[in-house]
Design an enzyme around this catalytic site. Structure first.
Site, PDB file in Angstrom:
ATOM      1  N   ALA A 244       1.109  -0.894   0.055  1.00 34.36           N
ATOM      2  CA  ALA A 244       0.358  -0.369   0.151  1.00 34.36           C
ATOM      3  C   ALA A 244       0.503   1.214  -0.050  1.00 34.36           C
ATOM      4  O   ALA A 244       0.330   2.059   0.096  1.00 34.36           O
ATOM      5  CB  ALA A 244      -1.023  -0.269   0.947  1.00 34.36           C
TER       6      ALA A 244
ATOM      7  N   ILE B 260       2.484   2.184  -6.775  1.00 32.25           N
ATOM      8  CA  ILE B 260       0.619   1.887  -7.381  1.00 32.25           C
ATOM      9  C   ILE B 260      -0.490   1.802  -6.130  1.00 32.25           C
ATOM     10  O   ILE B 260      -1.432   2.401  -6.540  1.00 32.25           O
ATOM     11  CB  ILE B 260       0.611   0.422  -7.578  1.00 32.25           C
ATOM     12  CG1 ILE B 260       0.995   0.171  -9.423  1.00 32.25           C
ATOM     13  CG2 ILE B 260      -0.717  -0.462  -8.416  1.00 32.25           C
ATOM     14  CD1 ILE B 260       1.829  -1.318  -9.655  1.00 32.25           C
TER      15      ILE B 260
ATOM     16  N   ARG C  80      10.096  -4.775 -11.931  1.00 27.86           N
ATOM     17  CA  ARG C  80      10.986  -5.346 -12.479  1.00 27.86           C
ATOM     18  C   ARG C  80      12.145  -3.646 -12.893  1.00 27.86           C
ATOM     19  O   ARG C  80      11.333  -2.521 -13.236  1.00 27.86           O
ATOM     20  CB  ARG C  80      10.730  -5.711 -13.490  1.00 27.86           C
ATOM     21  CG  ARG C  80       9.706  -5.180 -14.674  1.00 27.86           C
ATOM     22  CD  ARG C  80      10.251  -6.212 -16.008  1.00 27.86           C
ATOM     23  NE  ARG C  80       8.894  -5.508 -16.731  1.00 27.86           N
ATOM     24  CZ  ARG C  80       9.125  -5.451 -17.946  1.00 27.86           C
ATOM     25  NH1 ARG C  80       9.719  -6.179 -18.721  1.00 27.86           N
ATOM     26  NH2 ARG C  80       7.315  -5.570 -19.434  1.00 27.86           N
TER      27      ARG C  80
ATOM     28  N   ARG D 290       9.244  -9.872 -17.177  1.00 30.08           N
ATOM     29  CA  ARG D 290       8.755  -9.587 -15.317  1.00 30.08           C
ATOM     30  C   ARG D 290       9.191 -10.925 -14.839  1.00 30.08           C
ATOM     31  O   ARG D 290       8.714 -11.619 -13.455  1.00 30.08           O
ATOM     32  CB  ARG D 290       7.153  -9.550 -15.606  1.00 30.08           C
ATOM     33  CG  ARG D 290       6.719  -7.861 -16.394  1.00 30.08           C
ATOM     34  CD  ARG D 290       5.408  -8.208 -16.608  1.00 30.08           C
ATOM     35  NE  ARG D 290       4.663  -7.022 -16.972  1.00 30.08           N
ATOM     36  CZ  ARG D 290       5.407  -6.389 -19.200  1.00 30.08           C
ATOM     37  NH1 ARG D 290       5.039  -7.860 -19.196  1.00 30.08           N
ATOM     38  NH2 ARG D 290       4.608  -5.877 -19.457  1.00 30.08           N
TER      39      ARG D 290
ATOM     40  N   VAL E  67      -1.676  -8.102  -8.906  1.00 22.44           N
ATOM     41  CA  VAL E  67      -0.756  -7.261  -9.583  1.00 22.44           C
ATOM     42  C   VAL E  67       0.452  -7.725  -9.398  1.00 22.44           C
ATOM     43  O   VAL E  67       1.185  -7.206 -10.854  1.00 22.44           O
ATOM     44  CB  VAL E  67      -1.422  -6.369  -9.479  1.00 22.44           C
ATOM     45  CG1 VAL E  67      -0.684  -4.930  -9.955  1.00 22.44           C
ATOM     46  CG2 VAL E  67      -3.143  -5.296  -8.914  1.00 22.44           C
ATOM     47  N   GLY E  68       0.692  -8.280  -8.278  1.00 21.53           N
ATOM     48  CA  GLY E  68       2.628  -7.974  -8.404  1.00 21.53           C
ATOM     49  C   GLY E  68       2.991  -9.524  -9.469  1.00 21.53           C
ATOM     50  O   GLY E  68       2.454 -10.064  -9.700  1.00 21.53           O
TER      51      GLY E  68
ATOM     52  N   ASP F  15      -3.441  -4.259 -20.432  1.00 21.38           N
ATOM     53  CA  ASP F  15      -2.934  -4.590 -21.697  1.00 21.38           C
ATOM     54  C   ASP F  15      -4.299  -4.256 -22.293  1.00 21.38           C
ATOM     55  O   ASP F  15      -3.874  -4.026 -23.160  1.00 21.38           O
ATOM     56  CB  ASP F  15      -2.371  -5.977 -21.227  1.00 21.38           C
ATOM     57  CG  ASP F  15      -1.222  -6.474 -20.205  1.00 21.38           C
ATOM     58  OD1 ASP F  15      -0.545  -6.211 -20.815  1.00 21.38           O
ATOM     59  OD2 ASP F  15      -1.589  -6.598 -19.648  1.00 21.38           O
TER      60      ASP F  15
ATOM     61  N   HIS G 258       0.840 -12.207 -18.260  1.00 20.65           N
ATOM     62  CA  HIS G 258       0.965 -10.672 -18.878  1.00 20.65           C
ATOM     63  C   HIS G 258       2.488  -9.992 -18.650  1.00 20.65           C
ATOM     64  O   HIS G 258       3.347 -11.031 -17.549  1.00 20.65           O
ATOM     65  CB  HIS G 258       0.579 -10.363 -17.644  1.00 20.65           C
ATOM     66  CG  HIS G 258       0.952  -8.789 -17.060  1.00 20.65           C
ATOM     67  ND1 HIS G 258       0.663  -7.831 -17.796  1.00 20.65           N
ATOM     68  CD2 HIS G 258       2.208  -8.510 -16.074  1.00 20.65           C
ATOM     69  CE1 HIS G 258       1.202  -5.772 -17.744  1.00 20.65           C
ATOM     70  NE2 HIS G 258       1.794  -6.314 -16.820  1.00 20.65           N
TER      71      HIS G 258
HETATM   72  P1  NAD Z   1       6.527  -0.088  -5.550  1.00 19.09           P
HETATM   73  O1  NAD Z   1       7.769  -0.784  -5.758  1.00 19.09           O
HETATM   74  O2  NAD Z   1       6.420   1.192  -5.640  1.00 19.09           O
HETATM   75  O3  NAD Z   1       5.204  -0.934  -4.283  1.00 19.09           O
HETATM   76  C1  NAD Z   1       6.014  -1.941  -4.005  1.00 19.09           C
HETATM   77  C2  NAD Z   1       5.757  -1.973  -2.378  1.00 19.09           C
HETATM   78  O4  NAD Z   1       4.632  -3.659  -1.982  1.00 19.09           O
HETATM   79  C3  NAD Z   1       6.247  -1.633  -1.445  1.00 19.09           C
HETATM   80  O5  NAD Z   1       5.913  -0.448  -0.936  1.00 19.09           O
HETATM   81  C4  NAD Z   1       7.322  -2.747  -0.792  1.00 19.09           C
HETATM   82  O6  NAD Z   1       8.064  -1.872   0.850  1.00 19.09           O
HETATM   83  C5  NAD Z   1       5.155  -3.327  -0.639  1.00 19.09           C
HETATM   84  N1  NAD Z   1       5.928  -4.990  -0.395  1.00 19.09           N
HETATM   85  C6  NAD Z   1       6.949  -5.703  -0.763  1.00 19.09           C
HETATM   86  N2  NAD Z   1       6.698  -7.093  -0.142  1.00 19.09           N
HETATM   87  C7  NAD Z   1       5.915  -6.722   0.356  1.00 19.09           C
HETATM   88  C8  NAD Z   1       5.568  -7.691   0.843  1.00 19.09           C
HETATM   89  N3  NAD Z   1       5.713  -9.189   0.980  1.00 19.09           N
HETATM   90  N4  NAD Z   1       3.829  -7.873   2.015  1.00 19.09           N
HETATM   91  C9  NAD Z   1       4.054  -6.088   1.332  1.00 19.09           C
HETATM   92  N5  NAD Z   1       3.944  -5.592   1.027  1.00 19.09           N
HETATM   93  C10 NAD Z   1       4.827  -6.158   0.202  1.00 19.09           C
HETATM   94  O7  NAD Z   1       6.094  -1.798  -6.805  1.00 19.09           O
HETATM   95  P2  NAD Z   1       4.720  -0.884  -7.917  1.00 19.09           P
HETATM   96  O8  NAD Z   1       5.636  -0.134  -8.849  1.00 19.09           O
HETATM   97  O9  NAD Z   1       3.707  -0.282  -6.884  1.00 19.09           O
HETATM   98  O10 NAD Z   1       4.945  -2.154  -8.184  1.00 19.09           O
HETATM   99  C11 NAD Z   1       3.922  -3.475  -7.161  1.00 19.09           C
HETATM  100  C12 NAD Z   1       3.896  -4.406  -8.659  1.00 19.09           C
HETATM  101  O11 NAD Z   1       2.808  -4.427  -9.629  1.00 19.09           O
HETATM  102  C13 NAD Z   1       5.284  -4.794  -8.815  1.00 19.09           C
HETATM  103  O12 NAD Z   1       5.908  -6.539  -9.228  1.00 19.09           O
HETATM  104  C14 NAD Z   1       5.479  -4.424 -10.948  1.00 19.09           C
HETATM  105  O13 NAD Z   1       6.375  -5.164 -11.279  1.00 19.09           O
HETATM  106  C15 NAD Z   1       3.895  -4.866 -10.829  1.00 19.09           C
HETATM  107  N6  NAD Z   1       2.871  -4.305 -11.987  1.00 19.09           N
HETATM  108  C16 NAD Z   1       2.250  -5.321 -12.106  1.00 19.09           C
HETATM  109  C17 NAD Z   1       1.502  -4.815 -13.514  1.00 19.09           C
HETATM  110  C18 NAD Z   1       0.319  -5.979 -14.066  1.00 19.09           C
HETATM  111  O14 NAD Z   1      -0.766  -5.083 -15.294  1.00 19.09           O
HETATM  112  N7  NAD Z   1      -0.624  -6.429 -13.240  1.00 19.09           N
HETATM  113  C19 NAD Z   1       1.276  -3.206 -13.737  1.00 19.09           C
HETATM  114  C20 NAD Z   1       2.607  -2.639 -13.035  1.00 19.09           C
HETATM  115  C21 NAD Z   1       3.000  -2.822 -11.909  1.00 19.09           C
HETATM  116  C1  LMR Z   2       3.406  -3.598 -17.275  1.00 22.15           C
HETATM  117  O1  LMR Z   2       3.296  -3.945 -17.918  1.00 22.15           O
HETATM  118  O2  LMR Z   2       3.452  -1.779 -16.704  1.00 22.15           O
HETATM  119  C2  LMR Z   2       4.005  -3.980 -15.616  1.00 22.15           C
HETATM  120  O3  LMR Z   2       4.158  -5.667 -15.720  1.00 22.15           O
HETATM  121  C3  LMR Z   2       5.246  -3.924 -15.089  1.00 22.15           C
HETATM  122  C4  LMR Z   2       6.040  -4.661 -15.508  1.00 22.15           C
HETATM  123  O4  LMR Z   2       7.158  -4.638 -15.236  1.00 22.15           O
HETATM  124  O5  LMR Z   2       6.221  -3.622 -17.472  1.00 22.15           O
END
Ligand code: NAD
Ligand code: LMR
Length: 328
Positions: A12, A16, A92, A98, A129-130, A159, A187
């Site tokens: 949180a 994101i 990443r 990914r 999402v992660g 996407d 994804h």
């Molecule tokens: P970020 O590094 O800004 O934030 C991630 C947060 O997760 C950090 O605050 C961290 O402390 C926390 N975290 C890490 N391990 C944790 C755990 N075990 N429990 C709870 N919190 C934890 O990253 P972000 O930009 O917010 O991205 C988060 C994830 O979403 C990444 O894996 C990114 O690749 C993914 N993502 C997915 C999509 C999609 O379309 N599916 C799109 C964008 C990003």
């Molecule tokens: C995205 O599609 O933007 C996310 O999955 C982040 C990434 O690593 O590309």
């Protein structure tokens, strides 16, 4: 006033999370008359940053925000949860795929799956999402004993939105004119944005955009590589558009799908379209506002079939790579 919906969000305090929380608390996700409780889950080192985020939420004085619980305890974080949005994990960096995150992030989702099963509401729906989100979802689902598989989702809506925006720009129309856009598979860079079934103003995209070479080439690769392009430009992965994808996904699952249309979300395959059972694969989904189902009968020509199969093969490889995290 309705009873509040409880939403748990991991990561949180991340980027994101920062973009997502105000969208939930302001009513974009569940509607303008639906109060929400937020359970905000972070790891211990990020609790200070999370306290700042909570101060900002307080300072918004959102009428729909009923309660905020910041915590680094998974049991507390998932207590009574109706929706678990699993964002927290490492993003990443430039030059990575990914799937390279699987070794770092995969194990996070065993404990979270278990904690969801032990603490959340029985009807809890989980959206991962992660990244790599399909296989992290597979891990969470298989560690959440007693929670039905059809309550687990991984996000490919970003996407889908990217694909709609690219098609609209090429056709010179507003993105709302694009429908029936399905992302198939993972994804990842193998995902298949299916232009053969997508429509613009109700007509097949292939009847509106005659440049087949662009559709088969630049269009697909732009969508597949959009995440990497954003990382290259911003130095950080997508956040606002990702948060928007989360809002759109939940809304699409909780409101009726317009007649004849579908949306993209990765779900546990029941074998539809020859996708092996149990894989978390993106496919065309519709909802009646409560329950979702796979849209059947979407034609896959030889080109599409090859693309879907390649992405699904990658999902099978990822499942093999994490088999130690999946209880037998
Ligand atoms: P970020 O590094 O800004 O934030 C991630 C947060 O997760 C950090 O605050 C961290 O402390 C926390 N975290 C890490 N391990 C944790 C755990 N075990 N429990 C709870 N919190 C934890 O990253 P972000 O930009 O917010 O991205 C988060 C994830 O979403 C990444 O894996 C990114 O690749 C993914 N993502 C997915 C999509 C999609 O379309 N599916 C799109 C964008 C990003
Ligand atoms: C995205 O599609 O933007 C996310 O999955 C982040 C990434 O690593 O590309």
């Amino acid at each position: 006033m309705k009873d509040p919906i409880t939403v748990s969000i991991t990561g949180a305090a991340g980027q994101i999370g920062y973009a997502l929380l105000t969208r939930i608390a302001s009513g974009s996700m569940f509607g303008p008359d639906q109060p929400v409780n937020l359970r905000l889950i972070e790891i211990e080192p990020a609790m200070n940053a999370l306290a700042g985020t909570v101060m900002e939420l307080d300072d918004c004085a959102f009428p729909l925000l009923n309660e905020i619980v910041p915590t680094c305890d998974l049991a507390e974080g998932f207590t009574g949860s109706d929706w678990a949005l699993l964002v927290g994990s490492v993003p990443r960096k430039a030059g990575m795929e990914r799937a390279d995150l699987l070794g770092i992030n995969g194990k996070i989702f065993t404990g979270q799956g278990q904690a969801i099963a032990a603490n959340a509401a029985p009807g809890v729906r989980t959206l991962v999402v992660g990244n790599p989100c399909n296989t992290n979802c597979l891990i969470a689902m298989n560690n959440a004993a007693g929670i039905p598989n059809d309550q687990f989702f991984a996000m490919t809506r970003l996407d889908e939105n990217r694909a709609k925006s690219q098609l609209a720009a090429k056709a010179g129309v507003h993105n709302s004119a694009v429908s029936n856009m399905c992302i198939w598979g993972n994804h990842s860079a193998t995902q298949y944005p299916d232009f053969t079934n997508a429509k613009i103003d109700g007509k097949l995209v292939t009847d509106v955009i005659s440049d087949r070479a662009w559709l088969e080439g630049e269009f697909i690769s732009t969508v597949q590589q959009r995440g990497a392009a954003i990382i290259a430009a911003r130095g950080q992965s997508s956040a606002t558009s990702a948060a928007n994808g989360v809002v759109d996904t939940v809304r699409s699952l909780t409101t009726p799908t317009p007649e004849g249309d579908w949306t993209s979300v990765a779900v546990c395959s029941d074998g539809s379209y020859g996708i092996p059972e149990g894989l978390i694969a993106s496919m065309p989904i519709k909802s009646d506002g409560k329950n979702w189902s796979v849209v059947q009968g979407v034609e896959l020509d030889e080109f599409s079939r090859g693309k879907v199969d390649a992405s699904v093969a990658e999902l099978s490889e990822e499942r093999e790579a994490v088999k130690d995290l999946i209880p037998s």
